[in-house]
Design an enzyme around this catalytic site. Structure first.
Site, mmCIF file in Angstrom:
data_model
loop_
_atom_site.group_PDB
_atom_site.id
_atom_site.type_symbol
_atom_site.label_atom_id
_atom_site.label_comp_id
_atom_site.label_asym_id
_atom_site.label_seq_id
_atom_site.Cartn_x
_atom_site.Cartn_y
_atom_site.Cartn_z
ATOM 1 N N TYR A 1 30.354 45.421 34.793
ATOM 2 C CA TYR A 1 29.976 46.631 35.480
ATOM 3 C C TYR A 1 29.377 47.496 34.392
ATOM 4 O O TYR A 1 28.155 48.062 34.504
ATOM 5 C CB TYR A 1 31.339 47.376 36.055
ATOM 6 C CG TYR A 1 30.879 48.724 36.863
ATOM 7 C CD1 TYR A 1 30.380 48.601 38.299
ATOM 8 C CD2 TYR A 1 30.979 50.096 36.509
ATOM 9 C CE1 TYR A 1 29.829 49.648 38.852
ATOM 10 C CE2 TYR A 1 30.717 51.034 37.029
ATOM 11 C CZ TYR A 1 30.177 50.914 38.394
ATOM 12 O OH TYR A 1 29.879 51.720 39.136
ATOM 13 N N SER B 1 26.411 55.334 36.278
ATOM 14 C CA SER B 1 27.706 55.567 36.264
ATOM 15 C C SER B 1 27.929 55.971 34.691
ATOM 16 O O SER B 1 27.043 55.505 33.561
ATOM 17 C CB SER B 1 28.320 54.306 36.375
ATOM 18 O OG SER B 1 29.833 54.177 36.065
HETATM 19 P P1 NAP Z 1 31.307 51.190 47.993
HETATM 20 O O1 NAP Z 1 31.964 52.032 48.841
HETATM 21 O O2 NAP Z 1 32.014 49.906 47.615
HETATM 22 O O3 NAP Z 1 29.779 50.672 48.595
HETATM 23 C C1 NAP Z 1 28.942 49.673 48.224
HETATM 24 C C2 NAP Z 1 27.666 49.638 48.797
HETATM 25 O O4 NAP Z 1 26.740 48.519 48.082
HETATM 26 C C3 NAP Z 1 28.061 49.195 50.095
HETATM 27 O O5 NAP Z 1 27.124 49.778 51.162
HETATM 28 C C4 NAP Z 1 27.583 47.604 50.510
HETATM 29 O O6 NAP Z 1 27.091 47.204 51.425
HETATM 30 C C5 NAP Z 1 26.423 47.647 49.220
HETATM 31 N N1 NAP Z 1 26.151 46.227 48.636
HETATM 32 C C6 NAP Z 1 27.190 45.466 47.623
HETATM 33 N N2 NAP Z 1 26.397 44.683 47.449
HETATM 34 C C7 NAP Z 1 25.377 44.597 48.150
HETATM 35 C C8 NAP Z 1 24.216 43.779 48.217
HETATM 36 N N3 NAP Z 1 24.348 42.427 47.652
HETATM 37 N N4 NAP Z 1 22.803 44.002 48.741
HETATM 38 C C9 NAP Z 1 22.965 45.162 49.474
HETATM 39 N N5 NAP Z 1 23.865 46.265 49.626
HETATM 40 C C10 NAP Z 1 24.826 45.866 48.765
HETATM 41 O O7 NAP Z 1 30.879 51.847 46.704
HETATM 42 P P2 NAP Z 1 30.375 53.183 46.137
HETATM 43 O O8 NAP Z 1 31.334 53.852 45.520
HETATM 44 O O9 NAP Z 1 29.633 53.932 47.525
HETATM 45 O O10 NAP Z 1 29.032 52.779 45.421
HETATM 46 C C11 NAP Z 1 27.760 53.080 45.501
HETATM 47 C C12 NAP Z 1 27.248 53.551 44.080
HETATM 48 O O11 NAP Z 1 27.708 54.260 43.215
HETATM 49 C C13 NAP Z 1 27.425 52.165 43.253
HETATM 50 O O12 NAP Z 1 26.257 51.709 42.428
HETATM 51 C C14 NAP Z 1 28.296 52.269 42.281
HETATM 52 O O13 NAP Z 1 28.292 51.651 41.059
HETATM 53 C C15 NAP Z 1 28.251 53.806 42.148
HETATM 54 N N6 NAP Z 1 29.291 54.548 41.497
HETATM 55 C C16 NAP Z 1 30.307 54.680 42.238
HETATM 56 C C17 NAP Z 1 31.307 55.560 41.690
HETATM 57 C C18 NAP Z 1 32.753 55.680 42.469
HETATM 58 O O14 NAP Z 1 33.637 56.245 41.843
HETATM 59 N N7 NAP Z 1 32.804 55.237 43.600
HETATM 60 C C19 NAP Z 1 31.384 55.883 40.354
HETATM 61 C C20 NAP Z 1 30.084 56.061 39.747
HETATM 62 C C21 NAP Z 1 29.055 55.162 40.124
HETATM 63 P P3 NAP Z 1 27.377 45.908 52.080
HETATM 64 O O15 NAP Z 1 28.696 45.357 51.540
HETATM 65 O O16 NAP Z 1 27.495 46.165 53.621
HETATM 66 O O17 NAP Z 1 26.134 44.903 51.857
#
Ligand code: NAP
Length: 264
Positions: free
Chosen positions: A156, A143
């Site tokens: 974060y 990120s």
């Molecule tokens: P999201 O929709 O909230 O999904 C998060 C995922 O992480 C879910 O599948 C959740 O699954 C899993 N997770 C959380 N805790 C976990 C654990 N203890 N063990 C295994 N899985 C776990 O978020 P997202 O936006 O797709 O984020 C994915 C990645 O992209 C993250 O690393 C985030 O920091 C990064 N990112 C996102 C954005 C954005 O704008 N969305 C921007 C920059 C970076 P369960 O709850 O089913 O375990």
């Protein structure tokens, strides 16, 4: 991306958002994918969808903050698909969004356990298998927060910074042994994470209009490309979807290549 056909991958946090999109995109390129997350029903549904579409997929519950869970997922991938070529360390948490003095210590540490230690657990479990195979790619989802500072995001910012350091450390130790470790900043993506950010009302990211966030399928395509030899020059660094050169090299549509970048 035909070179990916027949390879096997683990995608963490594959139950929704970017991880689900990455699992689908890799599978569409012929990669056998083990989807892992805590919400078993969701990863099972997505794995079934992939198989119905002619791909190969399996699902396994896994909490990335627990090393034994991650090691078991690596073992399961080898048992089911015979190998492990790609690991996408995607699982991540944005909550608890709060200023340091207001933060809940247990929740703060849980975010660090997932965003930072979860990446270490993936590296620790996958690298020995990849060393045996002589090759492997690990994509750590990063990120802009890894190098930035945003109010309410101390957990974060600091955990993504630690994960970037792990990308560099792993590259220094294993690049010459055939393992490529690269970080990827996907910009702002239309997932549940952005809904939580908006609800917080803290810092400028929460003020963004939701229309600026990318469809998860777009950064998912870049993740798949990063797994190919065409991206071999990117190792030990974070690459960003905000970089037009990355969007072009990943083969995104011209309208997306030309679009302005945004990023967290
Ligand atoms: P999201 O929709 O909230 O999904 C998060 C995922 O992480 C879910 O599948 C959740 O699954 C899993 N997770 C959380 N805790 C976990 C654990 N203890 N063990 C295994 N899985 C776990 O978020 P997202 O936006 O797709 O984020 C994915 C990645 O992209 C993250 O690393 C985030 O920091 C990064 N990112 C996102 C954005 C954005 O704008 N969305 C921007 C920059 C970076 P369960 O709850 O089913 O375990």
């Amino acid at each position: 991306m035909g070179e990916l056909k027949g390879k096997a991958a683990i995608v963490t946090g594959a139950s929704r958002g970017l991880g689900a999109a990455a699992a689908r995109d890799l599978a569409a390129q012929g990669v056998a994918v083990l989807l892992v997350a805590r919400t078993v029903a969701d990863i099972e549904t997505i794995a079934r969808e992939i198989e119905s579409a002619g791909g190969r997929a399996a699902a396994m519950p896994c909490d990335v903050s627990k090393y034994d869970d991650v090691a078991a997922a690596v073992a399961r991938c080898r048992e089911r698909f015979g190998r492990l070529d790609i690991l996408v360390n995607n699982a991540g948490l944005i909550e608890p969004i709060a200023r340091l003095a207001d933060s809940d210590p247990d929740a703060w540490c849980t975010a660090a356990d997932v965003n930072y230690k979860g990446v270490y657990h993936g590296l620790r479990a996958a690298i020995p298998v990849m060393l045996d195979q002589g090759k492997g790619v690990i994509v750590n989802i990063s990120s802009g927060a890894a190098t930035g500072t945003l109010e309410g995001w101390s957990h974060y910012n600091s955990s993504k910074a630690a994960a970037l350091s792990l990308t560099r450390c792993a590259d220094a130790e294993y690049r010459d042994l055939g393992i490529r470790v690269v970080g990827f900043s996907p910009g702002t993506v239309a997932t549940g994470m952005q809904i939580a950010i908006k609800a917080s009302g803290l810092n400028p990211v929460s003020q963004l209009d939701p229309s600026v966030h990318r469809d998860p399928a777009v950064p998912a395509r870049v993740i798949t490309w990063l797994c190919t030899d065409d991206a071999a020059q990117y190792s030990g660094v974070d690459v960003s979807i905000g970089d037009e050169e990355i969007r072009r090299r990943a083969g995104l549509p011209e309208t997306i290549i030309a679009s302005a970048s945004g990023g967290t």
